[in-house]
Scaffold this motif. Sequence first.
Motif, short mmCIF file in Angstrom:
data_model
loop_
_atom_site.label_atom_id
_atom_site.label_comp_id
_atom_site.label_asym_id
_atom_site.label_seq_id
_atom_site.Cartn_x
_atom_site.Cartn_y
_atom_site.Cartn_z
N UNK A 122 0.84 -1.20 0.00
CA UNK A 122 0.00 0.00 0.00
C UNK A 122 0.88 1.26 0.00
N UNK A 123 1.87 1.28 0.87
CA UNK A 123 2.76 2.44 0.97
C UNK A 123 3.54 2.60 -0.35
N UNK A 124 4.01 1.49 -0.86
CA UNK A 124 4.77 1.52 -2.12
C UNK A 124 3.92 2.11 -3.25
N UNK A 125 2.66 1.72 -3.31
CA UNK A 125 1.79 2.24 -4.38
C UNK A 125 1.56 3.74 -4.23
N UNK A 126 1.44 4.20 -2.98
CA UNK A 126 1.31 5.66 -2.78
C UNK A 126 2.60 6.37 -3.15
N UNK A 127 3.73 5.75 -2.88
CA UNK A 127 5.02 6.35 -3.29
C UNK A 127 5.07 6.45 -4.81
N UNK A 128 4.62 5.40 -5.46
CA UNK A 128 4.61 5.42 -6.93
C UNK A 128 3.70 6.55 -7.44
N UNK A 129 2.51 6.65 -6.83
CA UNK A 129 1.56 7.68 -7.27
C UNK A 129 2.11 9.08 -7.03
N UNK A 130 2.77 9.26 -5.90
CA UNK A 130 3.38 10.55 -5.59
C UNK A 130 4.42 10.91 -6.66
N UNK A 131 5.28 9.96 -6.97
CA UNK A 131 6.32 10.21 -7.98
C UNK A 131 5.69 10.49 -9.34
N UNK B 103 12.70 15.13 -5.92
CA UNK B 103 14.01 15.44 -5.33
C UNK B 103 14.47 14.23 -4.53
N UNK B 104 15.71 13.85 -4.74
CA UNK B 104 16.33 12.80 -3.90
C UNK B 104 17.63 13.37 -3.34
N UNK B 105 18.08 12.76 -2.25
CA UNK B 105 19.22 13.36 -1.55
C UNK B 105 20.56 12.75 -1.95
N UNK B 106 20.56 11.71 -2.75
CA UNK B 106 21.84 11.08 -3.11
C UNK B 106 21.68 10.36 -4.45
N UNK B 107 22.82 10.07 -5.07
CA UNK B 107 22.75 9.34 -6.34
C UNK B 107 22.24 7.91 -6.09
N UNK B 108 22.50 7.40 -4.89
CA UNK B 108 21.97 6.08 -4.53
C UNK B 108 20.44 6.10 -4.56
N UNK B 109 19.86 7.18 -3.98
CA UNK B 109 18.40 7.28 -3.97
C UNK B 109 17.86 7.54 -5.37
N UNK B 110 18.64 8.25 -6.19
CA UNK B 110 18.20 8.49 -7.57
C UNK B 110 18.04 7.15 -8.28
N UNK B 111 19.01 6.27 -8.09
CA UNK B 111 18.92 4.94 -8.70
C UNK B 111 17.75 4.15 -8.12
N UNK B 112 17.52 4.31 -6.81
CA UNK B 112 16.45 3.55 -6.17
C UNK B 112 15.07 3.99 -6.69
N UNK B 113 14.84 5.30 -6.79
CA UNK B 113 13.52 5.72 -7.28
C UNK B 113 13.34 5.38 -8.76
N UNK B 114 14.47 5.34 -9.48
CA UNK B 114 14.37 4.91 -10.89
C UNK B 114 13.96 3.44 -10.98
N UNK B 115 14.65 2.61 -10.21
CA UNK B 115 14.41 1.17 -10.36
C UNK B 115 13.16 0.70 -9.62
N UNK B 116 12.90 1.27 -8.44
CA UNK B 116 11.78 0.78 -7.62
C UNK B 116 10.46 1.44 -7.99
N UNK B 117 10.51 2.74 -8.29
CA UNK B 117 9.27 3.47 -8.58
C UNK B 117 9.12 3.81 -10.06
N UNK B 118 10.11 3.45 -10.87
CA UNK B 118 10.02 3.66 -12.31
C UNK B 118 10.00 5.13 -12.71
N UNK C 243 11.26 8.38 -14.40
CA UNK C 243 12.22 8.68 -15.47
C UNK C 243 13.35 9.59 -14.97
N UNK C 244 14.53 9.38 -15.51
CA UNK C 244 15.71 10.09 -15.03
C UNK C 244 15.59 11.61 -15.10
#
Lengths: 387, 192
Positions: free
Chosen positions: A136-145, A152-167, A169-170
């Motif tokens: 449920x939380x993941x789906x809301x995260x996806x909808x938010x994105x 905005x992400x705080x690190x390049x690690x998180x940039x990769x995570x939101x790309x791969x986990x929430x799809x 676009x870069x």
Amino acid sequence: MRVLHLSWEYPPHIVGGLGRHVYYITHELIRLGVKIDVATVGYEDTHVIDEGVNVHLIDAFKVRVPDFTSWVHSFNIFMMMDLSHISDVDAIHVHDWLTAPAGIVLKHRFKVPLIATIHATEYGRRGGLHSLESRHIHEWEWLLAYEAWKVIVCSSYMANEVKSVLGVPGDKIVMIPNGIDKALLSFKPKYDRSRYAYPWELLIVFYGRLVYEKGPDSVIRAFAKLLGRISNIKLIIIGDGPMREYLVNLANQLGLGSKVYFTGKVSDDELYSIIAHSNLVILPSRYEPFGISALEAMALGKPLIATNRGGPTDFIRHMENGVLINPDNPDEIAYYAEMLLKDEGLAHRLANEAKGTIMKGYTWDIIAKRTYELYKAIIEERTKVNW
Amino acid sequence: MRIIGFSWEYPRIGSPLTDLQYLVASLSSALKALGHEVIIITQGSSQTPDFDRVKVISVGLPIKDYPNVVSYGLSSSIQVVANMRYKVNGEFNKIVCFEWGGCIMGLLAKATQPCCLNAEVNCIALSTEYERGDPDSDIIGSSIASIEGWVFRQCDRVYGLKQRTVDDFKSRFNISADYVPAIDELARVITK
């Protein structure tokens, strides 16, 4: 320019790092001339001015709820009803999924851009989606994105995570790191060193939530190995969490006894005093979207051993301004800890370099300027869109 | 008069009719018969056919997984309101909402949607959680009863179709509700 921030944390209601982040960024944005409203959790519906920031406190406990996700949604409903009178907002800035429902509705209400800072993902926090609640939380995260103009992400690690986990676009992702309060760069300890250690003891410090992802067990195991090589050392574990009892038992099993001291939660003044008095800071997180704790040690001019996973790899360069280690390898941690404790010159050089890194790019005034530039660009883009 | 209704459910072809679906459809028809324009907002992934000249707008839910019924009721109501923005035009005089889920949608619509900012919120309940379950010993029921109390207090007018429901409103929630058992009469009272 008027920006509405939605955050479930804001001082004095602080659970993790999110509340501090929102506090500092909003106060610095005020200095740049941005009008800021913050809607956050309160215990009655009221409105206060906090050093120029319009804080809308929303009573988030009007109804009984069976679980956390229901509470989040009820809080969002109360927030939307309370904010219905607001107008002339140029952008809405949401912090994590916890205020996404209100952010999405209000975006369409005002037809203004929605900016989402994703501090961490449910997938990353839990190492996967193992329950209905997580999905449920993941789906809301996806909808938010999906609904956000920029993420905005705080690190390049998180940039990769939101790309791969929430799809995401870069080209929708903007990396703006967290910062630290400038005052920390010139912090003077409020308490004597003798409060924490004997003069001959070398002090090693870990601080953070006592949870598996922060790696406190690795610090204790490394400390046990180190104690065989250097006898005048002491470890202070600062913080609390579900792992505390396990860690106390682990220290006892390893025969560390009085060499390891658990402080529990302490005030910021005491935390920074202990760090300032320490000889070495070890923060071997297994999951670290950013690593603001590492920034704090660097700002206080302390030699730091930090995780080679996640956010810290953006601002720590191995053996230049700190040491990066595998958090699951206590031997490696002990090896570098011994090196830094025995070679004062090296420790001093790394610590100085670390402080320079912070001053150049990681204080909140610098972070706020980058955020302000992003706001300006987004609001300008909005004027060119037929909506 | 322009009337907008909010409900979790509306009759669907091929599905058994629930009490709530019957109530929403029959009251919509009765309002229409009095000469009013009626639009019903409900949630669903497929378009619901208009019935008896009542326009029905189904709003899809992007979120599919919910830990429990309370989370579902709160979360889905928010999604419906978030997504109705571009599906209705003009201003409405009355909001008619059904049960606690529909009432959350109605209240959120009044707070956030330009089409509903000046509308009166009328809430209609088939029953309360005290009639359906046992809120004193069940955490979900207790939560729903608590939400019902808060939601119904926010509405401008509250109607019960049964005397027991109206009594519960008074004794459990301290809300004065009108007892209107007949659908045609309810339509007339709402639009009076």
